[in-house]
Design a protein around this motif. Structure first.
Motif, mmCIF file in Angstrom:
data_model
loop_
_atom_site.group_PDB
_atom_site.id
_atom_site.type_symbol
_atom_site.label_atom_id
_atom_site.label_comp_id
_atom_site.label_asym_id
_atom_site.label_seq_id
_atom_site.Cartn_x
_atom_site.Cartn_y
_atom_site.Cartn_z
ATOM 1 N N MET A 1 0.847 -1.173 0.000
ATOM 2 C CA MET A 1 0.000 0.000 0.000
ATOM 3 C C MET A 1 0.895 1.239 0.000
ATOM 4 O O MET A 1 1.791 1.377 0.810
ATOM 5 C CB MET A 1 -0.904 -0.015 1.241
ATOM 6 N N GLN A 2 0.617 2.131 -0.912
ATOM 7 C CA GLN A 2 1.397 3.359 -1.044
ATOM 8 C C GLN A 2 0.615 4.518 -0.421
ATOM 9 O O GLN A 2 -0.586 4.656 -0.636
ATOM 10 C CB GLN A 2 1.656 3.626 -2.521
ATOM 11 N N LEU A 3 1.309 5.354 0.353
ATOM 12 C CA LEU A 3 0.687 6.503 1.001
ATOM 13 C C LEU A 3 1.247 7.799 0.431
ATOM 14 O O LEU A 3 2.417 7.865 0.050
ATOM 15 C CB LEU A 3 0.943 6.467 2.513
ATOM 16 N N ASP A 4 0.408 8.840 0.390
ATOM 17 C CA ASP A 4 0.912 10.148 -0.014
ATOM 18 C C ASP A 4 1.480 10.860 1.209
ATOM 19 O O ASP A 4 1.497 10.317 2.316
ATOM 20 C CB ASP A 4 -0.175 10.973 -0.720
ATOM 21 N N GLN A 5 1.936 12.109 1.048
ATOM 22 C CA GLN A 5 2.575 12.844 2.132
ATOM 23 C C GLN A 5 1.620 13.165 3.277
ATOM 24 O O GLN A 5 2.048 13.463 4.389
ATOM 25 C CB GLN A 5 3.262 14.125 1.628
ATOM 26 N N PRO A 125 -10.835 10.730 -19.863
ATOM 27 C CA PRO A 125 -9.878 10.926 -18.763
ATOM 28 C C PRO A 125 -8.429 10.754 -19.230
ATOM 29 O O PRO A 125 -8.088 9.750 -19.835
ATOM 30 C CB PRO A 125 -10.248 9.834 -17.758
ATOM 31 N N GLU A 126 -7.621 11.749 -18.967
ATOM 32 C CA GLU A 126 -6.193 11.685 -19.300
ATOM 33 C C GLU A 126 -5.347 11.507 -18.050
ATOM 34 O O GLU A 126 -4.230 11.016 -18.114
ATOM 35 C CB GLU A 126 -5.791 12.948 -20.056
ATOM 36 N N LEU A 127 -5.886 11.918 -16.918
ATOM 37 C CA LEU A 127 -5.212 11.776 -15.625
ATOM 38 C C LEU A 127 -6.271 11.358 -14.619
ATOM 39 O O LEU A 127 -7.286 12.031 -14.467
ATOM 40 C CB LEU A 127 -4.573 13.102 -15.215
ATOM 41 N N ILE A 128 -6.038 10.224 -13.955
ATOM 42 C CA ILE A 128 -6.976 9.730 -12.953
ATOM 43 C C ILE A 128 -6.202 9.461 -11.673
ATOM 44 O O ILE A 128 -5.209 8.731 -11.690
ATOM 45 C CB ILE A 128 -7.678 8.439 -13.410
ATOM 46 N N THR A 129 -6.652 10.088 -10.591
ATOM 47 C CA THR A 129 -6.001 9.886 -9.298
ATOM 48 C C THR A 129 -7.064 9.593 -8.255
ATOM 49 O O THR A 129 -8.225 9.981 -8.399
ATOM 50 C CB THR A 129 -5.200 11.128 -8.862
ATOM 51 N N GLY A 130 -6.654 8.913 -7.213
ATOM 52 C CA GLY A 130 -7.597 8.611 -6.150
ATOM 53 C C GLY A 130 -6.890 8.441 -4.819
ATOM 54 O O GLY A 130 -5.703 8.099 -4.768
ATOM 55 N N ARG A 131 -7.625 8.678 -3.753
ATOM 56 C CA ARG A 131 -7.101 8.551 -2.394
ATOM 57 C C ARG A 131 -8.150 7.894 -1.516
ATOM 58 O O ARG A 131 -9.350 8.042 -1.729
ATOM 59 C CB ARG A 131 -6.755 9.918 -1.793
ATOM 60 N N ARG A 132 -7.675 7.188 -0.508
ATOM 61 C CA ARG A 132 -8.545 6.583 0.499
ATOM 62 C C ARG A 132 -8.051 7.029 1.861
ATOM 63 O O ARG A 132 -6.846 7.107 2.098
ATOM 64 C CB ARG A 132 -8.492 5.064 0.387
#
Length: 143
Positions: A1-5, A125-132
């Motif tokens: 699992m990768q986390l953002d800052q 869509p050209e850029l798709i990002t998501g966060r949980r």
């Protein structure tokens, strides 16, 4: 699992697309009179594109013709303090090809608004990002 800052789980593009495929309501962000505008819309995916149906005289139909827009969906469980969000950015275009319109008319896209919807807009869509955030995997069923 990768986390953002910020400590939020980063969703991969496949999971973002799966969430887009099962959602029915989203928010499209576009420019109206040189200002950002946000409008909730019913939508569906067709060939990987986000498809919405609007009135040809609406501000969205006017503003989202061959322009870059953002599209966002989310789901939250307030009690569990968990949720996810997906944002897609891409170019919007009015569908004008009669064969494509016929194909889109056959899709199960229903709008809630009472005004007649006669114009399809397709967002590629050209850029798709998501966060949980939080325990969203348990609190909110994902595909």
């Amino acid at each position: 699992m990768q986390l953002d800052q910020s400590g939020l789980q980063i969703l991969d593009e496949d999971e973002c697309r799966a969430l887009l495929a099962r959602a029915g309501i989203g928010r499209i962000v576009f420019t109206h009179q040189a200002l950002p505008a946000v409008q909730p819309v019913n939508f569906l995916l067709s060939r990987g594109d986000i498809v919405i149906k609007v009135s040809r005289t609406s501000r969205l139909a006017t503003a989202a013709a061959d322009t870059v827009v953002a599209f966002e969906i989310d789901d939250y469980d307030i009690d569990a303090e968990a949720g996810w969000s997906v944002v897609a950015v891409g170019r919007a275009r009015r569908v004008t090809d009669p064969r494509e319109i016929t194909m889109l008319e056959a899709l199960p896209l229903r709008t809630w608004a009472p005004v007649e919807r006669d114009t399809f807009i397709r967002v590629r869509p050209e850029l798709i990002t998501g966060r949980r955030i939080g325990n969203a995997a348990e609190a909110i069923v994902t595909p």
